[in-house]
Scaffold this motif. Sequence first.
Motif, PDB file in Angstrom:
ATOM      1  N   ASP A 145      26.334  40.413  55.503  1.00 12.61           N
ATOM      2  CA  ASP A 145      26.751  40.686  56.875  1.00 12.61           C
ATOM      3  C   ASP A 145      28.041  41.503  56.815  1.00 12.61           C
ATOM      4  O   ASP A 145      28.924  41.186  56.011  1.00 12.61           O
ATOM      5  N   PRO A 146      28.181  42.539  57.655  1.00 16.76           N
ATOM      6  CA  PRO A 146      29.410  43.351  57.613  1.00 16.76           C
ATOM      7  C   PRO A 146      30.679  42.546  57.813  1.00 16.76           C
ATOM      8  O   PRO A 146      31.729  42.886  57.259  1.00 16.76           O
ATOM      9  N   ASP A 147      30.587  41.478  58.590  1.00 16.59           N
ATOM     10  CA  ASP A 147      31.777  40.668  58.862  1.00 16.59           C
ATOM     11  C   ASP A 147      32.180  39.798  57.674  1.00 16.59           C
ATOM     12  O   ASP A 147      33.275  39.228  57.672  1.00 16.59           O
ATOM     13  N   ASN A 158      37.595  44.291  54.771  1.00 14.52           N
ATOM     14  CA  ASN A 158      37.688  45.531  55.547  1.00 14.52           C
ATOM     15  C   ASN A 158      38.050  46.740  54.705  1.00 14.52           C
ATOM     16  O   ASN A 158      37.812  47.886  55.111  1.00 14.52           O
ATOM     17  N   GLY A 168      23.356  47.866  60.308  1.00 13.27           N
ATOM     18  CA  GLY A 168      24.542  47.133  60.758  1.00 13.27           C
ATOM     19  C   GLY A 168      25.782  47.526  59.979  1.00 13.27           C
ATOM     20  O   GLY A 168      26.878  47.652  60.554  1.00 13.27           O
ATOM     21  N   PHE A 169      25.636  47.746  58.676  1.00 13.69           N
ATOM     22  CA  PHE A 169      26.772  48.174  57.865  1.00 13.69           C
ATOM     23  C   PHE A 169      27.198  49.596  58.238  1.00 13.69           C
ATOM     24  O   PHE A 169      28.398  49.898  58.307  1.00 13.69           O
ATOM     25  N   GLU A 171      26.781  51.064  61.161  1.00 11.20           N
ATOM     26  CA  GLU A 171      27.405  50.991  62.475  1.00 11.20           C
ATOM     27  C   GLU A 171      28.826  50.456  62.377  1.00 11.20           C
ATOM     28  O   GLU A 171      29.707  50.845  63.176  1.00 11.20           O
ATOM     29  N   ALA A 172      29.064  49.589  61.383  1.00 14.21           N
ATOM     30  CA  ALA A 172      30.398  49.015  61.191  1.00 14.21           C
ATOM     31  C   ALA A 172      31.335  49.958  60.448  1.00 14.21           C
ATOM     32  O   ALA A 172      32.499  49.620  60.210  1.00 14.21           O
ATOM     33  N   GLY A 173      30.831  51.142  60.085  1.00 15.10           N
ATOM     34  CA  GLY A 173      31.682  52.160  59.470  1.00 15.10           C
ATOM     35  C   GLY A 173      31.567  52.272  57.969  1.00 15.10           C
ATOM     36  O   GLY A 173      32.301  53.062  57.353  1.00 15.10           O
ATOM     37  N   TYR A 174      30.658  51.535  57.352  1.00 15.74           N
ATOM     38  CA  TYR A 174      30.513  51.587  55.896  1.00 15.74           C
ATOM     39  C   TYR A 174      29.534  52.687  55.484  1.00 15.74           C
ATOM     40  O   TYR A 174      28.517  52.922  56.153  1.00 15.74           O
ATOM     41  N   TRP A 200      27.022  56.795  64.275  1.00 14.01           N
ATOM     42  CA  TRP A 200      27.642  55.971  63.236  1.00 14.01           C
ATOM     43  C   TRP A 200      28.952  56.580  62.766  1.00 14.01           C
ATOM     44  O   TRP A 200      29.106  57.804  62.697  1.00 14.01           O
TER      45      TRP A 200
END
Length: 343
Positions: free
Chosen positions: A68-70, A74, A94-95, A97-100, A139
């Motif tokens: 999970d990205p969370d 960071n 999801g990763f 979208e989270a900026g990875y 993204w």
Amino acid sequence: MTRVAVLGATGAVGQRFIQLLSEHPEFDIAALTASSSSAGKPYHEAAKWRVDTPIPEAVRDVEVVETDPDAIPNDVDLVFSSLPSSVAERVEHGFCEAGYVVSSNSSNERAAEDVPLVIPEVNAEHLDLIEVQRDNRGWDGALVKNPNCSTITMVPTLAALTDFGLERVHVSTLQAVSGAGYSGVTSMEILDNVIPYIGGEEEKMETESRKLLGEFDGSEIRWHDVDVSASCNRVATLDGHLENVWAELSENPTIADIYEAFEAYPSQELHSAPDPLIETFDEPDRPQPRLDRFLGDGMAVAAGGVQETPAGIQYNCLAHNTIRGAAGASVLNGELLARDGWL
């Protein structure tokens, strides 16, 4: 040092990632993820280690976290994915979208119009498709794929032949059991046997090859118009995919011309890139998996047995399927992403 995470770190390809990254001079492992049943355990308990070198001390006691990205720090700049495609198609977005930035070995979306499918020595310029992807999907991160293990064995040799007018390719593969994963083929299925079918493999070779050999025009990849037909077979070797290739060319190169093209094909100035990329053999019975799969630390492609036939130039090629054909390919793509400023 670039901080990295490995998704699906306990599986067969995930373990190869750990092996390749544990002493990498440019990458520092910051997080290891796996399923919820493994999360919270130290890596040496979560992973049933099966790689041919000891589990690296640096990761032995690292706590595995949820995919999970969370759950990852960071300050991670690059994520390597070895997830099953059914999971990856849900999780990788999801990763991103989270900026990875995700360098993925999973098979999902390899043919997607806005996803770069990359072998750095063949089509590094296809990374420019990331800008199109970010515009399309909104993204901050990015998704980059490496091809299937059988495709990555053959395509560098085809790239070396494109100047001779590549028109049609036929390939028959003899693929190692490790390509199916640790539990993919039972001993009762494969011992004293050859299995002349690998689900989805032929289609992957036939489509991915054309995308890899295509050209990026600034907005899309124009796939190469070569016709590729494949027959894929599982054989009782542990590692190393051997392939018999027939290439029909518009020009008429000599056998010596073919060898010269293979030997002259350039590598990349990246840590994991072998030099030469394609190692050649004059002997008609080479390459062989047991003898040649670790050439270039498992990252080189071996080629030999070149001859003229009524169906075109025939030759054999080989690569280590879980190093060059899987984890090593993603690591090499990660090195290219870092070098070219995409992180």
